[in-house]
Structures are given as structure tokens and as C-alpha cells.
Write an enzyme that holds these catalytic residues in place. Structure first.
Site, PDB file in Angstrom:
ATOM      1  N   ASP A  73     -25.805  93.326  14.795  1.00  0.00           N
ATOM      2  CA  ASP A  73     -24.641  94.276  14.337  1.00  0.00           C
ATOM      3  C   ASP A  73     -23.743  93.325  12.787  1.00  0.00           C
ATOM      4  OD1 ASP A  73     -24.603  96.020  15.716  1.00  0.00           O
ATOM      5  OD2 ASP A  73     -22.376  95.991  16.637  1.00  0.00           O
ATOM      6  N   HIS A 128     -16.269  97.242   7.639  1.00  0.00           N
ATOM      7  CA  HIS A 128     -16.060  97.030   8.837  1.00  0.00           C
ATOM      8  C   HIS A 128     -14.289  96.829   9.670  1.00  0.00           C
ATOM      9  CE1 HIS A 128     -16.631  94.450  12.729  1.00  0.00           C
ATOM     10  NE2 HIS A 128     -17.640  94.882  13.220  1.00  0.00           N
ATOM     11  N   HIS A 219     -25.579  89.493  17.142  1.00  0.00           N
ATOM     12  CA  HIS A 219     -25.276  90.023  15.605  1.00  0.00           C
ATOM     13  C   HIS A 219     -25.587  89.011  14.946  1.00  0.00           C
ATOM     14  CE1 HIS A 219     -21.628  90.908  18.185  1.00  0.00           C
ATOM     15  NE2 HIS A 219     -20.890  92.167  16.714  1.00  0.00           N
TER      16      HIS A 219
END
Length: 256
Positions: A73, A128, A219
Site C-alpha cells: 500500500d 489517501h 507497505h
């Protein structure tokens, strides 16, 4: 829409329970505290639990029990995403990248490289927003639509997959994703690479919890860098292979 309306009623009822304190009486404090705590707990569960299906249908496993899916992510990052891609290429592993649209616009060549090397690109919203669950309907729609359009501009693929920031839900998320023909992808294993500062501890967390079909959350962009994750990842990949797992994408790279 009906579930979103019920969710809003839950929030209203939770806050309305405070009115039971008037006129104030000590005997009512415990009752009000219990009602408020119960309503707040249910609200937080519906908003935050990654596999909760009530506000928005989602998938947190791949279909083949002999496989696992690595997902990354918050990228792309101009330094760490290429480093990660080098590791994945060396190990012969394909993964799914949930990219932030605004960052994809900044680094389209990295998104294109990711796609060209056989990985899957998916929508992780446009900007985001950390308060994703409180967005206005217009802003929610824009975050979803602009994120999808950014992926398409970067790699020529109109993604079918979406993940919200931190997996947060929104009362209108389900209907909006359905309109956009997007599937919400959650996870079963959260690696906590955002807070774990030791590669051994990070690897152990993943390896002690993993089971067939799991989607794993990692991530490729972190404020402190991804050195710990990148140090742990090769060993995690090797061990999972030793256990007989194959690495797969969360979905198809072909457009619907």
C-alpha cells in the site's frame, strides 16, 4: 444505502443516549455509560475491522488455499518502490500494489515498470485521506474515481480492485464501489510494518500467522523508510515457498 442509513441511525442513537443523563442522577450514569460504550464499540467495529462485511462487502483471501498474496500500500515511492521491485524480480514473485493516485501521477514511470514486470496495480484512493470514513459523498466519489483514472493513465489498465486507507469503511462506500465496478480487497494478515522496527520480529509476525489463501498487507512507502520490510521480505518469501505456498495476485490483470 439502507445499511448506510442504519449506520447513521446507530451514531445518532449512541449520542442521543447521553440525553438520558438529564435530569442528572447518579443511578443513570452507569446505564448511559454502558449504552454509549456499546454504541461506540459497534461503530468502531463497523468502520475499522478489516474483514467486516456489513458496511461494504470485501474479500480478504485468494481462492486457492495453496497460495498467498503479497499486497503493498501507499506507493509509489521514488526510492523504495524500485528497491522492492528489484527484490520481487530476483525472487520471481508477483504482487499487488495499491497505489495512491496523486503519487502515481508524480511517478508514472514507476507505476508503469510495476505493471510491465507482471504485478497488479489497484486503486488506493486519490489522496489517501486519513479521515476517509468521514468524507462527504462528493469527496468520496472523487477519491474513488480519480484514483481509478490515475491508474489507467499510468499503466493503461482500468483496475477492478480497491482498498481504502487503513481499510476504513464509509457508509456510502459499498454503493459507490458497485457503481464504479470495483471490488474491495482487504487482508487477513496485517504485518504492522508501519510500527515494527526489527526485521526478525516482522518476519515472525507474518510467518506465525500465515495460512493458505491469505492476503498479506505490507507497505512500499513508509515515513521512516521500508528498510525493515525489505530486509525481512526475502526470508519470508523463501520460507513460504519452503512451506509449499505459491505467490499470486489478488485478481486478474485483464480488464472486465
Amino acid at each position: 444505502m439502507a445499511r448506510g442509513a442504519l449506520f447513521l441511525l446507530l451514531i445518532l442513537a449512541t449520542n442521543a443516549s447521553l440525553a438520558l443523563l438529564y435530569p442528572f442522577a447518579h443511578s443513570r450514569v452507569l446505564l448511559v455509560a454502558l449504552l454509549y460504550a456499546l454504541g461506540t464499540g459497534v461503530t468502531l467495529y463497523l468502520l475499522f475491522h478489516p474483514r467486516n462485511q456489513w458496511l461494504c462487502a470485501n474479500r480478504w483471501r485468494v481462492h486457492d488455499a495453496g497460495c498467498v498474496a503479497l499486497t503493498f500500500d501507499d506507493g509509489p515511492d521514488p526510492v523504495d518502490t524500485p528497491r522492492l521491485l528489484d527484490v520481487l524480480r530476483e525472487k520471481g514473485v508477483k504482487a499487488t500494489f495499491f497505489v495512491v493516485g496523486r503519487r502515481a501521477e508524480q511517478y508514472p514511470a514507476i507505476v508503469r515498470r510495476t505493471w510491465d514486470e507482471g504485478h497488479l496495480i489497484a486503486n488506493h484512493t486519490w489522496s489517501h485521506p486519513h479521515l476517509f470514513c468521514f468524507l462527504t459523498p462528493r469527496r468520496l466519489r472523487a477519491e474513488i474515481e480519480f484514483g481509478t483514472e490515475s491508474v489507467e493513465r499510468s499503466c493503461g489498465f482500468r483496475t477492478r480492485y480497491f482498498r481504502s486507507p487503513v481499510g476504513l469503511r464509509h457508509p456510502l462506500l459499498g454503493p459507490y464501489l458497485q457503481q464504479a465496478k470495483l471490488e474491495f480487497i482487504s487482508w487477513r494478515i496485517r504485518s504492522y510494518d508501519t510500527v515494527i522496527g526489527n526485521s526478525g520480529a516482522l518476519a515472525r509476525r507474518i510467518l506465525t500467522k500465515v495460512a493458505g489463501g491469505d492476503i498479506i498487507l505490507l507497505h512500499d512507502r513508509l515515513r521512516g523508510g521500508t528498510d525493515v520490510m525489505l530486509e525481512a521480505l526475502p526470508g519470508v518469501i523463501d520460507e513460504l515457498r519452503n512451506r509449499g505456498f505459491e505467490f499470486v495476485l489478488v485478481g486478474s490483470r485483464e480488464e472486465p
